[in-house]
Design an enzyme around this catalytic site. Structure first.
Site, PDB file in Angstrom:
ATOM      1  N   SER A   1     -19.280  95.932   1.588  1.00  0.00           N
ATOM      2  CA  SER A   1     -20.130  95.183   2.515  1.00  0.00           C
ATOM      3  C   SER A   1     -19.875  93.681   2.520  1.00  0.00           C
ATOM      4  CB  SER A   1     -21.609  95.439   2.202  1.00  0.00           C
ATOM      5  OG  SER A   1     -21.909  95.142   0.853  1.00  0.00           O
TER       6      SER A   1
ATOM      7  N   ASP B   1     -30.221  88.712   1.928  1.00  0.00           N
ATOM      8  CA  ASP B   1     -31.155  89.831   1.881  1.00  0.00           C
ATOM      9  C   ASP B   1     -31.510  90.194   0.440  1.00  0.00           C
ATOM     10  OD1 ASP B   1     -29.032  91.368   0.893  1.00  0.00           O
ATOM     11  OD2 ASP B   1     -28.583  92.292   2.826  1.00  0.00           O
TER      12      ASP B   1
END
Length: 372
Positions: free
Chosen positions: A39, A347
């Protein structure tokens, strides 16, 4: 205006100028940029229809750039994009968004969120990603491949998978608690149980054995790429995993988990360093650059100030929620900071903001010169 805000504004300005400059020279022959990993480098390989991992295609991801979700795990650009600018390359199109039969002079991004060096969450491993390149390799000349840059980036998914899905060395965790293996690696409760803050080496003895397997596969993957004609490799270390939000949420983002740093990240990084040393003797006319994300993250976090520097911009309002979650009628189940550029982490999982990635790459400049 304080120093942090000034740095953020200057960083955004310079990054924008660099993007524009690259756009002006794209008519010239581009060096290919081939990207493999998870990611940290994914620029759109997760399908927007993937219900098990929807967040890179859900708001507020992409709110800073391009203003809407783009499949990137950040508020804007990710490591691939920022590193491309630093190397005077173009950020390559994602494999999922390619047009079959059309050569992409800028290379290709095969990285996909959730991928491991070994088989982890059901997404293509790095070796599977490299296999996808085989069908395209004939598009490039020998000289193009020799001048190309390979980014091989890992985010620790193999170790998170081990702790939460496979048998935990501490608590004998079940292989699945909710039947969804793709989400287990983000389950903070399971992670805290699997590797407590004061875990001993005996508690995590399986991590060392795993690092041997992961390190061996990384070396094998690089040998495969070398055999294809590629000669310039950038291989990332793991970041300080105990400083990632998925770890620090256990103490309200106040401090890092030294056990995770020492017994996961440092063990892995030492293995990668040793294996790279051997490969440098095996590879002729090749360059292997180790990108020290551990030191770069540590240094970059410090520049964002000491007050809650580990706290992410976007986080679930309860432990059961995560950034981008909404209720049945679409109301956000997450909180969002006013200025993502003032935060290192984006996040409540593992991902930096765009500004965070810029700070990281800035710390890596001395290493990058070998790849230009």
């Amino acid at each position: 205006m304080n120093k942090l805000v000034s740095k953020v504004i200057l960083g955004r300005f310079l990054f924008t100028i660099a993007i524009v400059a690259l756009g002006n020279v794209r008519g010239a022959k581009a060096r290919p940029f081939f990207v493999f990993g998870s990611s940290y480098v994914d620029t759109g390989n997760i399908k927007s229809s993937d219900s098990t991992r929807p967040y890179p295609w859900a708001k507020p991801y992409g709110e800073t750039w391009p203003g809407t979700p783009s499949g990137r795990y950040s508020n804007g650009h990710v490591l691939t994009d920022v590193l491309a600018v630093a190397l005077n390359l173009s950020s390559p199109i994602s494999f999922a968004q390619r047009v079959p039969g059309i050569k992409n002079d800028a290379g290709m991004n095969f990285g996909i969120g959730g991928s491991g060096v070994l088989t982890a969450y059901g997404y293509p491993s790095t070796s599977a990603q490299i296999y996808s390149l085989r069908s395209l390799i004939s598009d490039y000349t020998k000289d193009e491949l020799a001048s190309a840059v390979v980014l091989y980036a890992t985010a620790g998914d193999d170790y998170l998978y081990y702790l939460t899905v496979q048998n935990s060395p501490v608590s004998g965790l079940p292989a699945s608690r909710n039947g969804n293996l793709h989400n287990l690696h983000l389950d903070v409760e399971l992670l805290r149980m699997a590797l407590p803050r004061n875990a001993t080496l005996e508690d995590i003895k399986g991590i060392y054995a795993l690092s041997l397997s992961v390190g061996k596969q990384i070396s094998s993957d690089l040998v495969t790429l070398y055999g294809m004609g590629l000669r310039k490799f950038a291989v990332t270390y793991l970041p300080p995993m105990g400083c990632l939000p998925v770890s620090t949420v256990a103490n309200s983002f106040q401090s890092c988990n030294d056990s995770w740093n020492t017994n996961i990240a440092q063990v892995h990084n030492a293995r990668v360093w040793k294996n790279a040393l051997g490969l440098r003797h095996y590879f002729t006319n090749a360059t292997i650059v180790l990108l020290d994300l551990y030191s770069a993250f540590t240094s970059a976090i410090a520049t964002f100030g000491s007050e809650q520097s580990l706290k992410p911009c976007c986080a679930g309002i309860t432990p059961k929620n995560k950034c981008s979650n909404v209720d049945a009628i679409g109301h956000p189940l997450y909180s969002l900071c006013a200025d993502p550029g003032s935060k290192f982490y984006w996040d409540d999982m593992v991902h930096p903001t765009e500004t965070g990635w810029q700070a990281v790459v800035s710390s890596l400049q001395s290493s990058l010169s070998q790849l230009k």
